[in-house]
Design a protein around this motif. Structure first.
Motif, short mmCIF file in Angstrom:
data_model
loop_
_atom_site.label_atom_id
_atom_site.label_comp_id
_atom_site.label_asym_id
_atom_site.label_seq_id
_atom_site.Cartn_x
_atom_site.Cartn_y
_atom_site.Cartn_z
N PRO A 7 -65.14 39.87 -37.10
CA PRO A 7 -65.54 38.47 -37.21
C PRO A 7 -65.39 37.74 -35.88
CG PRO A 7 -64.13 39.12 -39.05
CD PRO A 7 -64.10 40.24 -38.07
N ALA A 8 -66.02 36.58 -35.81
CA ALA A 8 -66.00 35.79 -34.58
C ALA A 8 -64.58 35.45 -34.17
CB ALA A 8 -66.81 34.51 -34.76
N GLY A 9 -64.30 35.53 -32.87
CA GLY A 9 -62.96 35.28 -32.35
C GLY A 9 -62.68 33.80 -32.16
N GLY A 10 -61.48 33.54 -31.63
CA GLY A 10 -61.05 32.17 -31.48
C GLY A 10 -61.88 31.38 -30.48
N ALA A 11 -62.35 32.03 -29.42
CA ALA A 11 -63.14 31.32 -28.41
C ALA A 11 -64.43 30.79 -29.01
CB ALA A 11 -63.44 32.24 -27.24
N ALA A 12 -65.10 31.60 -29.84
CA ALA A 12 -66.34 31.15 -30.47
C ALA A 12 -66.07 30.00 -31.44
CB ALA A 12 -67.01 32.31 -31.19
N LEU A 13 -64.99 30.08 -32.21
CA LEU A 13 -64.67 29.01 -33.15
C LEU A 13 -64.28 27.74 -32.42
CD1 LEU A 13 -62.69 31.00 -35.87
CD2 LEU A 13 -65.10 30.35 -35.85
N ASP A 14 -63.61 27.87 -31.26
CA ASP A 14 -63.29 26.68 -30.47
C ASP A 14 -64.57 26.02 -29.96
OD1 ASP A 14 -60.62 27.13 -30.87
OD2 ASP A 14 -60.29 28.12 -28.93
N SER A 15 -65.54 26.83 -29.55
CA SER A 15 -66.81 26.26 -29.11
C SER A 15 -67.53 25.56 -30.25
CB SER A 15 -67.70 27.38 -28.54
OG SER A 15 -67.11 28.00 -27.43
N VAL A 16 -67.47 26.15 -31.44
CA VAL A 16 -68.09 25.52 -32.60
C VAL A 16 -67.43 24.18 -32.88
CG1 VAL A 16 -68.34 25.72 -35.11
CG2 VAL A 16 -68.90 27.66 -33.65
N CYS A 17 -66.11 24.12 -32.81
CA CYS A 17 -65.41 22.86 -33.05
C CYS A 17 -65.78 21.82 -32.01
CB CYS A 17 -63.91 23.11 -33.07
SG CYS A 17 -63.32 24.09 -34.46
N ARG A 18 -65.88 22.24 -30.74
CA ARG A 18 -66.26 21.30 -29.68
C ARG A 18 -67.66 20.74 -29.92
NH1 ARG A 18 -65.05 20.66 -24.12
NH2 ARG A 18 -62.99 21.47 -24.69
N LEU A 19 -68.59 21.59 -30.30
CA LEU A 19 -69.95 21.12 -30.60
C LEU A 19 -69.96 20.24 -31.83
CD1 LEU A 19 -71.90 24.46 -29.94
CD2 LEU A 19 -71.82 22.45 -28.46
N ARG A 20 -69.15 20.57 -32.82
CA ARG A 20 -69.10 19.77 -34.04
C ARG A 20 -68.61 18.35 -33.74
NH1 ARG A 20 -65.65 22.51 -38.40
NH2 ARG A 20 -64.10 22.32 -36.75
N GLU A 21 -67.63 18.23 -32.89
CA GLU A 21 -67.12 16.92 -32.54
C GLU A 21 -68.17 16.07 -31.83
OE1 GLU A 21 -63.74 17.82 -30.23
OE2 GLU A 21 -62.49 18.45 -31.94
N ALA A 22 -69.10 16.73 -31.14
CA ALA A 22 -70.17 16.01 -30.43
C ALA A 22 -71.37 15.72 -31.34
CB ALA A 22 -70.62 16.81 -29.22
N GLY A 23 -71.32 16.12 -32.61
CA GLY A 23 -72.40 15.81 -33.53
C GLY A 23 -73.39 16.93 -33.76
N TRP A 24 -73.11 18.11 -33.24
CA TRP A 24 -73.98 19.25 -33.47
C TRP A 24 -73.80 19.79 -34.89
CZ3 TRP A 24 -77.03 22.33 -29.96
CH2 TRP A 24 -77.07 21.85 -28.65
N THR A 25 -74.82 20.43 -35.39
CA THR A 25 -74.67 21.31 -36.54
C THR A 25 -74.45 22.70 -35.97
OG1 THR A 25 -76.12 19.98 -37.94
CG2 THR A 25 -75.79 22.27 -38.58
N ALA A 26 -73.19 23.17 -36.00
CA ALA A 26 -72.81 24.39 -35.29
C ALA A 26 -72.47 25.49 -36.27
CB ALA A 26 -71.62 24.12 -34.37
N VAL A 27 -72.95 26.69 -35.97
CA VAL A 27 -72.72 27.86 -36.81
C VAL A 27 -72.27 29.02 -35.93
CG1 VAL A 27 -73.74 29.50 -38.43
CG2 VAL A 27 -74.48 27.11 -38.45
N ALA A 28 -71.15 29.64 -36.27
CA ALA A 28 -70.72 30.85 -35.59
C ALA A 28 -71.37 32.04 -36.28
CB ALA A 28 -69.20 30.98 -35.63
N VAL A 29 -72.18 32.78 -35.54
CA VAL A 29 -72.99 33.85 -36.12
C VAL A 29 -72.20 35.15 -36.15
CG1 VAL A 29 -75.15 35.14 -35.96
CG2 VAL A 29 -75.07 32.73 -35.25
N PRO A 30 -71.99 35.75 -37.33
CA PRO A 30 -71.29 37.03 -37.41
C PRO A 30 -72.20 38.18 -37.02
CG PRO A 30 -71.94 36.33 -39.59
CD PRO A 30 -72.34 35.22 -38.66
N PRO A 31 -71.62 39.35 -36.72
CA PRO A 31 -72.45 40.51 -36.35
C PRO A 31 -73.42 40.89 -37.46
CG PRO A 31 -70.15 40.90 -35.79
CD PRO A 31 -70.18 39.65 -36.61
N ARG A 32 -74.63 41.30 -37.03
CA ARG A 32 -75.67 41.78 -37.93
C ARG A 32 -76.01 40.76 -39.01
NH1 ARG A 32 -72.31 45.71 -36.77
NH2 ARG A 32 -71.07 45.32 -38.64
#
Length: 454
Positions: free
Chosen positions: A397-422
């Motif tokens: 599954p997605a690591g902490g760095a990807a989830l941190d990026s998702v949270c940062r984008l979410r705070e800016a108003g993005w609709t952010a999705v961390a994409v799992p493998p395959r």
């Protein structure tokens, strides 16, 4: 079928001459020649006349075959047809070859060989026993590639053999074709994304659209104009029939941002994170064109592709099918960039970032995550699919760095999705559409989807 091309095997186009013809001796021909020389030398040393005649016969036979084949005046034309010329990765295309003998003599044994890149499969070879004068032969083969790209097919080679197999001459045609392998695309469900409606409703921008070119003042009447559009005040003032301009909604716009930085992705091959991002960008572009959007493809280098239409938006002034074809041709050859940041893409969006923004982003450090978050300001809505290439390499599954990026984008108003493998793009797309539609609110307008499936 391609237009016939004169063959270099034509007897009137002999290439390098007799020296090349002698170089075409087969193993059998060289063996006969060597045996003849050896027998002749032995006959001279031993004084054997019969052995001398045998040696001369062994030497002369391959030389006669070379001379006959060299002076054979075959006139051959060939053509190639490719169907289709653009296929998705993993799809097959069929290549049709046509060879016609336009000389007055039947040909001997011929072998057709087409040059094909190794990624498309083995090199096809076809043996034609005899082609009568004016006769035609048609053969076909299939090509397939799991890798995107533009692959040349050809040139076609024709090998001429003598009846004894002593000599073989190869001549090449000049024509070739190109097979374009585009990314795979998925059919996406019709979901409503945050900010997608920008450009519709009361706040919709308008543009001028008349029977002819847009005008800033009423224009003269043209045959076929609706008489209800007659502008009587201008008609009375100018003394000729004038018609009003009319307004129609401007096509909604969508920008697809594809992160191509080499530092943002690990691994390679059809199942890598980068190939998923390219396929996802292609699917979104086609989906938005089908929904009536004007779209453009933007990369981290700041390149707006394919550059058609106003401000690089494809589909605004051209047919959607043509626009999709241009975009797919562009994505077929897109590759990693040497850049380390998203600043160039940010500059392009800041100067003209209206409409929906859909981004496919690789690994982000803290600085680039902040840069990506600021892109949201110039867009009516923003959706980000963040890929953790490390998780794609090890299947976790997605690591902490990807989830941190998702949270940062979410705070800016993005609709952010961390994409799992395959992951299935259709499922991820549907998940993004089910996110809350309150961009800018704490935790709203975004989601982090870190789950996975096969």
């Amino acid at each position: 079928m391609a237009a016939p091309v004169p063959a270099a095997a034509d007897g009137e186009s002999r290439g390098g001459g007799v020296r090349d013809a002698l170089g075409g001796l087969t193993t059998r021909g060289r063996s006969f020649l060597a045996a003849g020389v050896a027998a002749t030398v032995c006959a001279y040393v031993l004084g054997q006349g019969d052995l001398l005649r045998v040696g001369l016969l062994l030497m002369v036979l391959p030389l006669v075959c070379v001379l006959v084949l060299y002076r054979t005046r075959y006139r051959v034309t060939a053509g190639r047809g490719l169907s289709p010329r653009r296929v998705p990765a993993g799809g097959e295309a069929r290549v049709h070859l046509r060879m016609e003998n336009v000389s007055r003599l039947p040909t001997g044994l011929l072998m057709l060989q087409d040059h094909v890149p190794y990624v498309l499969g083995p090199r096809p070879r076809f043996v034609l026993d005899r082609v009568e004068a004016g006769g035609r032969r048609e053969v076909s083969y299939r090509v397939r590639s799991d890798l995107r790209g533009r692959y040349p097919l050809g040139p076609l080679q024709l090998r001429l053999n003598d009846p004894f197999g002593m000599c073989e001459l190869t001549r090449s045609f000049s024509a070739y074709d190109t097979l374009t392998v585009i990314p795979r695309t998925e059919s996406l469900p019709p979901v409503r994304l945050a900010g997608e409606g920008a450009g519709y409703g009361d706040g919709l921008q308008h543009s001028l659209a008349l029977a002819g070119e847009d005008d800033v003042i009423p224009r003269e009447y043209r045959y076929g104009d609706d008489l209800r559009r007659v502008h009587w005040r201008s008609t009375a003032r100018l003394g000729e029939l004038m018609v009003r301009r009319e307004e129609q909604p401007q096509r909604a716009r969508c920008t697809v941002l594809l992160d191509t930085r080499a530092v943002a992705y690990q691994g390679a091959g059809p199942d890598s994170a980068f190939e998923w991002a390219v396929s996802g960008a292609a699917s979104v572009l086609v989906h938005m064109l089908e929904r009536g959007f004007a779209v453009r493809l933007l990369t981290d280098t700041g390149s707006v592709l394919p550059g058609e239409g106003a401000d690089g938006f494809a589909g605004a002034t051209q047919d959607s099918a043509d626009a999709a074809g241009l975009l797919m041709d562009t994505l077929a050859v897109v590759d990693h960039s040497d850049g380390a940041g998203l600043s160039r893409a940010y500059d392009v969006l800041r100067s003209g970032g209206e409409g929906l923004l859909v981004a496919f982003i690789g690994d982000l450090d803290e600085e680039q995550a902040a840069m990506a978050a600021r892109m949201r300001r110039g867009s009516g809505g923003a959706v980000a699919f963040v890929l953790d290439s490390g998780s794609w390499s090890n299947g976790r599954p997605a690591g902490g760095a990807a989830l941190d990026s998702v949270c940062r984008l979410r705070e800016a108003g993005w609709t952010a999705v961390a994409v799992p493998p395959r992951a299935s793009l259709a499922e991820v797309w549907r998940h993004a559409g089910s996110a809350p539609l309150e961009p800018g609110a704490p935790g709203g307008g975004a989601t982090a989807f870190a789950g996975g499936w096969s």
